[in-house]
Each structure stands twice: as structure tokens, then as C-alpha cells.
Design a protein around this motif. Structure first.
Motif: not given
Length: 79
Positions: A13-42
Motif C-alpha cells: 500500500t505504501v509503495h503504491d501510494r508513494y509511486a502514484s504521488g499520493r504519499m509524501d516521502r517523509e511519511i514513507v520514511r517515518q513508516w519505514a524507520i518505524g518498522l519493527g523486527g520480522y523473521p526471514e525472509p522479510h
């Protein structure tokens, strides 16, 4: 740790909204750095996204930056 299905759906969802210009990079950046721990393969893709988005990239070419941003997001849900 959150559910993998939620991570995949959210990253797509974040990818698609950012790619289409419906989401600002700073929002994407905050979302990404707020991700927690996930198991492999992710885990590796999430860690790479956090490392990529964490520093502010002042003066970077916005087109090239967005290309890499989108690749990092896609790596999360494509893992």
C-alpha cells in the motif's frame, strides 16, 4: 513482532501510494524507520529499508532517490 500479512499489505500500500504521488516521502520514511523486527525472509529487506530511510538525504536527486525508495519498499513485500 507484527503479523507478516500486515507487513506485506502495508508495504504494498505504501509503495503504491508513494509511486502514484499520493504519499509524501517523509511519511514513507517515518513508516519505514518505524518498522519493527520480522523473521526471514522479510527481515533483511526490512533492515535494508530502515537503513536506507533513516538518514535524511539532503541534496539527493529526487528522481533517483524515489527509484531506490520504491525498490526498497518492493523488496519488503516481494521477499
Amino acid at each position: 513482532m507484527k503479523k507478516l500479512e500486515d507487513l506485506i499489505h502495508s508495504a504494498k500500500t505504501v509503495h503504491d501510494r508513494y509511486a502514484s504521488g499520493r504519499m509524501d516521502r517523509e511519511i514513507v520514511r517515518q513508516w519505514a524507520i518505524g518498522l519493527g523486527g520480522y523473521p526471514e525472509p522479510h527481515a533483511a529487506a526490512v533492515a535494508e529499508a530502515i537503513a536506507w530511510f533513516k538518514p535524511l538525504r539532503e541534496g539527493a536527486d529526487p528522481v533517483e532517490e524515489k527509484i531506490v525508495d520504491l525498490a526498497r519498499l518492493q523488496a519488503i513485500y516481494s521477499a
